[in-house]
Design an enzyme around this catalytic site. Sequence first.
Site, PDB file in Angstrom:
ATOM      1  CB  ILE A 212       7.968  19.895  24.288  1.00 20.87           C
ATOM      2  CG1 ILE A 212       6.632  20.531  24.710  1.00 20.87           C
ATOM      3  CG2 ILE A 212       9.016  20.037  25.400  1.00 20.87           C
ATOM      4  CD1 ILE A 212       6.728  21.988  25.114  1.00 20.87           C
ATOM      5  CG  HIS A 213      12.896  21.350  20.310  1.00 17.42           C
ATOM      6  ND1 HIS A 213      12.022  22.381  20.078  1.00 17.42           N
ATOM      7  CD2 HIS A 213      14.135  21.843  20.045  1.00 17.42           C
ATOM      8  CE1 HIS A 213      12.700  23.454  19.693  1.00 17.42           C
ATOM      9  NE2 HIS A 213      13.976  23.155  19.668  1.00 17.42           N
ATOM     10  NE  ARG A 214      13.772  27.020  22.390  1.00 16.95           N
ATOM     11  CZ  ARG A 214      14.756  27.605  21.701  1.00 16.95           C
ATOM     12  NH1 ARG A 214      16.004  27.469  22.110  1.00 16.95           N
ATOM     13  NH2 ARG A 214      14.485  28.318  20.628  1.00 16.95           N
ATOM     14  NE  ARG A 247      17.520  17.716  22.989  1.00 20.42           N
ATOM     15  CZ  ARG A 247      17.897  18.969  22.726  1.00 20.42           C
ATOM     16  NH1 ARG A 247      17.061  19.966  22.963  1.00 20.42           N
ATOM     17  NH2 ARG A 247      19.073  19.227  22.212  1.00 20.42           N
TER      18      ARG A 247
END
Length: 376
Positions: A212-214, A247
């Site tokens: 998960i990064h968006r 992030r």
Amino acid sequence: MRSNHMSAKVISIVGARPQFIKAAMVSGRIRSRPGLEELLLHTGQHYDDNLSRVFFEELEIPEPDWNLGVGSGSHGYQTARMLEGIEGIILKEHPEMVLVYGDTNSTLAGALAAAKLHVPVAHVEAGLRSFNRRMPEEVNRVMADHLSDLLFAPTKKAVENLQKEGMAQENVLFVGDVMYDAALHFGNKAEMNGGIAARLALRKDEYILVTIHRAENTDDAERLTAVVEGLCDIAEEISVVWPLHPRTAAALSRLRLLEHAKRRLRVIDPVGYLDMCVLEKNANVIVTDSGGIQKEAFFHGVPCVTLRDETEWVELVELGWNRVARPTSASAIRRAVRSAEPPLPTAEMPYGNGDAADRIAQAVEQRLSNGPAPGA
């Protein structure tokens, strides 16, 4: 017409992890052609060693000729610094073409700097559309496409999207997906390098892999909380392995969810491309919001759940390998993962034949020798 002994200079621009993987394939093909000279510009958008240096080393990507070291920041700050740096290098080197990849701020900055200096632009992975302009990636890819002189489409659907937007037919080429080239090329090397499965004591089909990064997930407290709770529910039935993007780690810390996630899930540091290939190939299901990993799941024959509102890779949904689940609640995520199973076998290969990099290098050389680009 350029004389035979002169090489046309191409500046390839990369800045984020998926672009390094694509460049590993395309740069080698470009540099193997006597009519082309490639210089590699790294914007420094991904600067963490786990996200950058290890990729260059293990994928044997040529050392960048420049690293702008831009790092993180707001979209405006990051893109402006890239624009300034790329413009200076173009003015110094006078390339015949600039090559950009994908949909990041590095992509947009490279295309915009080149176009304003009247240098032809080639865009690898052109024509993808989520039709959601709230995504920064959608803005970047649309702008890059409309600034480009050569548009390398990974799928037939991408070709259709570009035709609908009025792109000149001779500039649009269906070449297939460079990520498929990479999966084929590095697959065996990844298996030989497969120590990560042993280190983590992972057995094939006995874990869920998560990435998960968006921003649409990491910057939305409600969605990110739903993701963590949904994964924790799933972890009661099957191990959940989560290589944590910086992030995402920062967002979890802000929400005081990081320690909770670490107690219930197998949270690990980011991994290199080859280790990621091993984790993907052996997973039962992959849960992601990454565009590239949706495809890699398909290449490795693993069902995928995409935690987004939509996907650019619609053919994977149509084939049954991918299902899109909005991460609005833990139960929605849990249901999607439980129902993810491989579909019936299909002979359809929507991403080409694994020769996209060759086709790209050939088309670039053809265009720069003033001939028409070869057809698909």
